[in-house]
Scaffold this active site. Sequence first.
Site, mmCIF file in Angstrom:
data_model
loop_
_atom_site.group_PDB
_atom_site.id
_atom_site.type_symbol
_atom_site.label_atom_id
_atom_site.label_comp_id
_atom_site.label_asym_id
_atom_site.label_seq_id
_atom_site.Cartn_x
_atom_site.Cartn_y
_atom_site.Cartn_z
ATOM 1 N N GLU A 198 -5.653 -7.483 1.162
ATOM 2 C CA GLU A 198 -4.360 -7.979 0.684
ATOM 3 C C GLU A 198 -4.355 -9.504 0.600
ATOM 4 O OE1 GLU A 198 -1.134 -5.268 1.997
ATOM 5 O OE2 GLU A 198 -0.082 -7.115 2.475
ATOM 6 N N HIS A 229 -23.603 10.002 8.889
ATOM 7 C CA HIS A 229 -23.730 11.339 8.323
ATOM 8 C C HIS A 229 -22.778 11.530 7.146
ATOM 9 C CE1 HIS A 229 -26.138 12.271 11.878
ATOM 10 N NE2 HIS A 229 -25.268 11.491 12.510
ATOM 11 N N LYS A 278 6.549 -2.510 -4.557
ATOM 12 C CA LYS A 278 7.792 -2.206 -3.825
ATOM 13 C C LYS A 278 8.964 -2.195 -4.798
ATOM 14 C CE LYS A 278 6.697 -4.148 0.779
ATOM 15 N NZ LYS A 278 7.089 -5.078 1.844
HETATM 16 O O1 PA5 Z 1 1.020 -8.012 5.206
HETATM 17 C C1 PA5 Z 1 2.028 -7.811 4.556
HETATM 18 O O2 PA5 Z 1 2.805 -8.734 4.252
HETATM 19 C C2 PA5 Z 1 2.426 -6.421 4.124
HETATM 20 O O3 PA5 Z 1 1.409 -5.489 4.289
HETATM 21 C C3 PA5 Z 1 3.629 -5.971 4.935
HETATM 22 O O4 PA5 Z 1 3.294 -5.968 6.286
HETATM 23 C C4 PA5 Z 1 4.101 -4.574 4.530
HETATM 24 O O5 PA5 Z 1 4.317 -4.511 3.147
HETATM 25 C C5 PA5 Z 1 5.395 -4.242 5.253
HETATM 26 O O6 PA5 Z 1 6.349 -5.238 5.017
HETATM 27 P P1 PA5 Z 1 7.546 -5.487 6.001
HETATM 28 O O7 PA5 Z 1 7.011 -5.882 7.325
HETATM 29 O O8 PA5 Z 1 8.333 -6.563 5.348
HETATM 30 O O9 PA5 Z 1 8.293 -4.199 6.074
#
Ligand code: PA5
Length: 467
Positions: A292, A321, A437
């Site tokens: 990410e 495996h 989202k």
């Molecule tokens: O690292 C990130 O920003 C995302 O993976 C968020 O953690 C994830 O989308 C969840 O978002 P939030 O904590 O706002 O609910």
Amino acid sequence: MSHPLTLDLTGLTSAVLGDHGPSDAEIRAFAPAARDALATILARRDKGELGFFGLPDDRAAARACLDYARALPPAVDTMVVLGIGGSSLGPRALYSALARPMDALRPRSPGMPRRLLFPDNADPVTMRAVLEVCDPERTVWNVVTKSGGTAETAAQLLVVAEHLERALGARARDRIVATTDPEGGALRATARARGWKTFDIPPNVGGRFSVLSPVGLLPAAVAGLDVMGLLDGARAMRDRCLADDPATNPALLLASMLHHHHVVRGRPMVVLMAYVDALFDTADWFRQLWAESLGKEKATDGTVVETGPTPIAARGATDQHSQLQLYVEGPRDKVVLMLTARQRETEVVIPDGELTKSRDEYRYLGGRGMGVLLDAELRGTIGSLAKRRRPVGTVELARVDAASLGALLVLLECATAYAGPLYGVDPFDQPGVEEAKRLAYAALGRTGFEELAKDLPPTVGKGPYVL
Ligand code: PA5
């Protein structure tokens, strides 16, 4: 000086790989770009944008989590963490690494550490099961969301809040705790209105860099884990990761080496292969962190680059495996990092009795530990990769304890941060996640998102190639 964590990247260099890896001179040539990357990130830290660097120093936040855990009624034996992505993967990694394995499955008895559950997803089958196994009188529900409004977490919260209000009436208030932004977002407003206990995620700490904030520390404290030890190990590693020379800064060396193998030698895949079951969820946490943070359409200067490495979490010996055939003989597009521990918490010795002695296929195992077997499997795997000149490095913890784990988490966070400028991208945003989202809101008909509905794909069964 001995550290709780040793990073060995020799197997990523020409010393082992010959022409398939960088020479000493090439590695020395990493230094200017690495220094620039470090300077870029530290300049952002100094402007107050990157709070994750300071989390290991925030003893007050840790103490507040420990105080909450101590004040919980003895009858409460379970915490369910309601969150997704960075709001769930970090605490789950801590719990898997540091709690007694299978604790959640052991019969409950007085004095046992509290168990943690992570439904994570919005799958109704999982959610129904969690509601069934958690006695409302004995469970606290920790709702974790930085933005405060992520749909999956909101759905979990709404289901749980009504379930508890039905079961406990006004006492439901004491069974919900909210971990979120100090000011903004729906969860903060709801928590204020309902009088729920709250913990802050610092505004300058993003989800995937939040494991050492109350996002990770509160569940860890409730499960009786060594929260201060975690921060001690994290702080020591953070300090090592500020040196401006990749020869002494493990995060800078790791980031530079993985970036080189990707962009110069065509190896975009990074496999983090845990030879300790307790560390598999840390590899899974890293999978989000690396993907990410570094997978981006645009560089920081706005040009379209569509870049990014692909992280893979694997488990040794299990994936020997399943995956290893591909890693050893398939395309030369991977770097494998073994995640292991010098000392295992316990050993199970394979008996040397009559059954063992009855066959050659068993005899060599007699009197040996299963940990010894696993270490031999690890050596064998490294050997088979190195023999074919496939890059393989090792991250070795002295043992799986809080200090080593804190060091590991910070090493990987800093490496990810420094890799951002090497790739030319901002490692702290996630426009692709946010777009998905918003499209999900449009699919659910949320007010204000109607326009986006045109970007939704047709439902299954409507396309020209439906068979
Ligand atoms: O690292 C990130 O920003 C995302 O993976 C968020 O953690 C994830 O989308 C969840 O978002 P939030 O904590 O706002 O609910």
